[in-house]
Design a protein around this motif. Structure first.
Motif, PDB file in Angstrom:
ATOM      1  N   LYS A 139       0.827  -1.206   0.000  1.00  0.00           N
ATOM      2  CA  LYS A 139       0.000   0.000   0.000  1.00  0.00           C
ATOM      3  C   LYS A 139       0.861   1.257   0.000  1.00  0.00           C
ATOM      4  O   LYS A 139       0.555   2.242  -0.670  1.00  0.00           O
TER       5      LYS A 139
ATOM      6  N   SER B  75       2.340   1.806  -3.545  1.00  0.00           N
ATOM      7  CA  SER B  75       1.403   2.075  -4.637  1.00  0.00           C
ATOM      8  C   SER B  75       0.580   3.344  -4.451  1.00  0.00           C
ATOM      9  O   SER B  75      -0.029   3.837  -5.400  1.00  0.00           O
ATOM     10  N   SER B  76       0.546   3.889  -3.243  1.00  0.00           N
ATOM     11  CA  SER B  76      -0.327   5.032  -2.971  1.00  0.00           C
ATOM     12  C   SER B  76       0.239   6.327  -3.561  1.00  0.00           C
ATOM     13  O   SER B  76       1.413   6.653  -3.362  1.00  0.00           O
TER      14      SER B  76
ATOM     15  N   ILE C 272       0.080   8.884   0.586  1.00  0.00           N
ATOM     16  CA  ILE C 272      -0.058   8.074   1.800  1.00  0.00           C
ATOM     17  C   ILE C 272      -0.790   8.853   2.888  1.00  0.00           C
ATOM     18  O   ILE C 272      -1.408   8.258   3.774  1.00  0.00           O
TER      19      ILE C 272
ATOM     20  N   GLU D  53      -3.518  10.231   2.862  1.00  0.00           N
ATOM     21  CA  GLU D  53      -4.941   9.906   2.876  1.00  0.00           C
ATOM     22  C   GLU D  53      -5.232   8.702   3.768  1.00  0.00           C
ATOM     23  O   GLU D  53      -6.365   8.515   4.215  1.00  0.00           O
ATOM     24  N   MET D  54      -4.232   7.865   4.018  1.00  0.00           N
ATOM     25  CA  MET D  54      -4.425   6.649   4.815  1.00  0.00           C
ATOM     26  C   MET D  54      -4.096   6.850   6.285  1.00  0.00           C
ATOM     27  O   MET D  54      -4.233   5.916   7.081  1.00  0.00           O
TER      28      MET D  54
END
Length: 361
Positions: free
Chosen positions: A11, A14-15, A18, A20-21
């Motif tokens: 994750k 690929s983000s 980051i 946003e997570m």
């Protein structure tokens, strides 16, 4: 101190953002840390900044007000540093940009004595391959990146004055070609006692972005929401004030066109919770310390693991290239140029010339 977050490596890689997570508490912690460590790095090079400020005043021939020996006394600024920088530039430019082939690759050495025909064929293939790479990369630099030569021209005029300059090279996905832009030393902040860029664990590029720049990044999904309706207060360091004074510019306190200041910090954080920090690029609004983007600064193939699958090293991507003039004798990261070497002599010449004129008056 590690953050209380655990994200999978897939994750993280690929983000596109980051941030946003992460929850707000984690983002606040990272933003405060980025801003605090940026100020620490600025403080470590404060003496260097003062010396460069005085050097730039001489190079820009800033005529400060004089009242001694009388009001309106002679105030000549002799362009010693400027002349020295121009002479360096006139010699360095043709030497570093000699022809259309800018990129050069070292070819394998020819073996001595009797050579196996198969080995000769391999060497010839490697030389031909290098020639194609040189031609293609030189085309990218000179043709696709239209500003490369102009940016290099700026580097070669600032390096001899300040002592060092930087270029940031990255792939522009919109233009579909590499970009190489000049970064002034004052806008590239690391600890003064950093040995070299490859070992530096924290590098900060100060960005100046307009409202449209910010909105474009938000609408592409690259940045978190950020209020760009608040007028940006103009803040200038002493060097910027000296430059504006030399050019006769008097800026207002507030201006709708004033760019917003962001800190793009290349740093290490442990976001997967395994105890080993990974390299990331964190972008923070300087005034509010709000994180707008975090992106991985490494690829899956950059990770080395042991037999148990634990990470033992990660090689971060390198965006910045340093151009040096004369290494600092004290071992500091920021080098010295004509501004520091010739500064006292330039000041003495100014004093002597002005005393002669005043004596004649």
């Amino acid at each position: 101190m590690n953050l209380d977050v655990k994200l999978s490596m897939n994750k993280l890689l690929s983000s596109p953002n980051i941030a946003e997570m992460l929850d707000q508490r984690a983002l606040t912690t990272i933003g405060e840390r980025v801003a605090s460590e940026f100020e620490n790095d600025k403080l470590s090079r404060s003496v260097w900044e003062e010396r460069v400020e005085e050097a730039m005043k001489l190079a820009l021939q800033v005529a400060e007000a004089k009242s001694f020996p009388w009001s309106g006394a002679s105030n000549v600024k002799f362009p010693l540093i400027t002349i020295a920088a121009l002479q360096f530039h006139s010699r360095a430019y043709p030497a570093l940009l000699p022809s259309e082939t800018i990129v050069k690759i070292d070819n394998p050495a020819m073996p001595e004595g009797q050579v196996d025909p198969q080995q000769m064929q391999q060497i010839k293939q490697q030389v031909d391959r290098n020639a194609r790479v040189e031609k293609h990369m030189s085309y990218q630099v000179l043709q696709e990146d239209e500003n490369w030569e102009a940016e290099m021209d700026k580097v070669l005029i600032t390096v001899p004055i300040v002592g060092c300059a930087f270029k940031k090279t990255y792939w522009d996905f919109e233009e579909d070609h590499p970009i190489s832009e000049n970064i002034l030393a004052k806008d590239f902040v690391v600890s003064y006692w950093t040995k070299n860029l490859s070992d530096c664990t924290r590098q900060t590029h100060v960005l100046y972005l307009s409202k449209n720049d910010i909105l474009a990044r938000q609408r592409k999904g690259m940045w978190l929401d950020f209020d760009v309706n608040t007028p940006q207060m103009i803040t200038q360091d002493n060097l910027s004030q000296a430059q504006n004074k030399a050019q006769g510019v008097d800026q207002p306190t507030f201006d709708p066109a004033t760019p917003y200041e962001f800190l793009e910090q290349h740093r290490w954080e442990d976001l997967d919770g395994d105890g080993y920090k990974e390299p990331y690029i964190v972008t923070v609004h300087k005034d509010t310390q709000k994180v707008v983007r975090i992106v991985a600064n490494y690829f899956a193939e950059s990770i080395k693991r042991n037999d148990e699958g634990e990470i033992i090293s990660i090689k971060p991507e390198s965006y910045f290239t340093k151009y040096s003039f004369i290494p600092s004798p004290d071992g500091g990261f920021y080098d010295i140029g004509f501004g520091i070497l010739l500064g006292p002599l330039n000041a003495s010449i100014d004093t002597i010339v002005n005393q002669l004129i005043d004596a004649g008056t």
